[in-house]
Design an enzyme around this catalytic site. Structure first.
Site, short mmCIF file in Angstrom:
data_model
loop_
_atom_site.label_atom_id
_atom_site.label_comp_id
_atom_site.label_asym_id
_atom_site.label_seq_id
_atom_site.Cartn_x
_atom_site.Cartn_y
_atom_site.Cartn_z
N GLU A 161 36.29 50.68 33.27
CA GLU A 161 36.80 51.48 32.29
C GLU A 161 37.59 50.95 31.35
O GLU A 161 38.34 51.38 30.33
CB GLU A 161 37.72 52.50 32.93
CG GLU A 161 37.21 53.16 34.07
CD GLU A 161 35.96 54.08 34.01
OE1 GLU A 161 35.92 54.76 32.85
OE2 GLU A 161 35.21 54.18 34.71
N PHE A 219 52.49 37.10 53.41
CA PHE A 219 51.87 36.75 54.37
C PHE A 219 51.54 35.20 54.57
O PHE A 219 51.06 34.88 55.71
CB PHE A 219 50.37 37.63 54.28
CG PHE A 219 50.57 39.04 54.75
CD1 PHE A 219 50.52 39.34 56.17
CD2 PHE A 219 50.61 39.90 53.99
CE1 PHE A 219 50.80 40.66 56.67
CE2 PHE A 219 51.00 41.33 54.40
CZ PHE A 219 50.96 41.58 55.78
N GLY A 220 51.62 34.43 53.53
CA GLY A 220 51.37 33.02 53.82
C GLY A 220 49.85 32.85 54.10
O GLY A 220 48.99 33.30 53.64
N ASP A 223 39.09 58.61 28.13
CA ASP A 223 40.66 59.05 28.37
C ASP A 223 40.80 59.91 29.79
O ASP A 223 41.82 59.96 30.31
CB ASP A 223 40.92 60.25 27.10
CG ASP A 223 40.87 59.46 26.04
OD1 ASP A 223 40.96 58.33 25.71
OD2 ASP A 223 41.03 60.15 24.88
#
Length: 187
Positions: A164, A139-140, A41
Site C-alpha cells: 500500500e 529472546f536472544g 486512503d
C-alpha cells in the site's frame, strides 16, 4: 515465495490489449490514478491495524518470556534495558492503535483521509518493525531461530512496510498535505 506474509498469495498479472466498455468503467476516462489513490486512503488503515496486531503479539510474547527467562539469577524483566524495550513497545502500540482508529473512523464517515491514513500505515508499520526487532533482541538466540515466534513476526512485518505504498511514499504524501503540494524545483 516471500519471506513473510506467506498466507497471502501474491502474483503479478499483465493485461495486454484489454478493452473495457465505457459502461463498466469506474469513473471517467483519465481518472484512474485519482481513483486508485482514493482507494489507498481506504486500504491503508487495515494495514496499520495488521501491523499493530503483529506488534501486540511481539509485546505479549516478549513480556511472558522476560518474566520467565533468568540471567544472573534474576528474570530479565528486572533489567532496565529490557524494561525500556517493553515500555517503548507498549506506548508505540497504543499510538499506532489510535492513529489507525482515527483514520478508519474518517474513512467510515466519508472524510478525506489521505494524510491520516498515511500517518496510520507509516507509523504502525515502522513501529511494528521496531517492536519485532526488540522482541528478537529480548529472546536472544531463540529470537533468531528459524520458526521461533519472534523470528516469524519479524519476517511478517517486513512486507507490510512496502504494501500500500512504502514508508517513504507515506512520508511524501504526508509532507505534500502539510505543504499543500509545494515541491522542490525539478521534483
Amino acid at each position: 515465495d516471500k519471506m513473510g506474509q506467506r498466507a497471502s498469495d501474491t502474483r503479478v498479472i499483465h493485461f495486454d490489449n484489454v478493452r473495457v466498455p465505457a459502461s463498466l468503467r469506474l469513473g471517467q476516462e483519465g481518472e484512474g490514478f485519482k481513483i486508485a489513490m482514493r482507494t489507498l486512503d481506504r486500504t491503508r488503515p487495515p494495514i496499520g491495524a495488521l501491523a499493530t496486531g503483529i506488534a501486540r503479539r511481539a509485546l505479549d510474547e516478549s513480556l511472558a518470556y522476560a518474566k520467565e527467562r533468568k540471567a544472573f539469577g534474576f528474570p530479565i524483566a528486572g533489567f532496565q534495558a529490557v524494561q525500556f524495550m517493553l515500555a517503548d513497545m507498549a506506548k508505540d502500540i497504543e499510538a499506532a492503535r489510535l492513529l489507525t482508529l482515527q483514520s478508519a473512523w474518517m474513512v467510515d464517515h466519508g472524510i478525506r483521509a489521505s494524510k491520516n491514513s498515511s500517518f496510520a500505515k507509516c507509523f504502525a508499520t515502522d513501529m511494528a518493525m521496531r517492536a519485532t526487532t526488540d522482541a528478537v533482541q529480548i529472546f536472544g538466540g531463540l529470537g533468531v531461530t528459524r520458526g521461533h515466534i519472534a523470528e516469524r513476526l519479524y519476517r511478517e512485518i517486513r512486507a507490510l512496510r512496502i504494501y500500500e505504498g512504502a514508508s517513504e511514499v507515506q512520508k511524501v504524501i504526508i509532507a505534500g498535505r502539510l505543504l499543500d503540494g509545494l515541491r522542490a524545483p525539478g521534483a
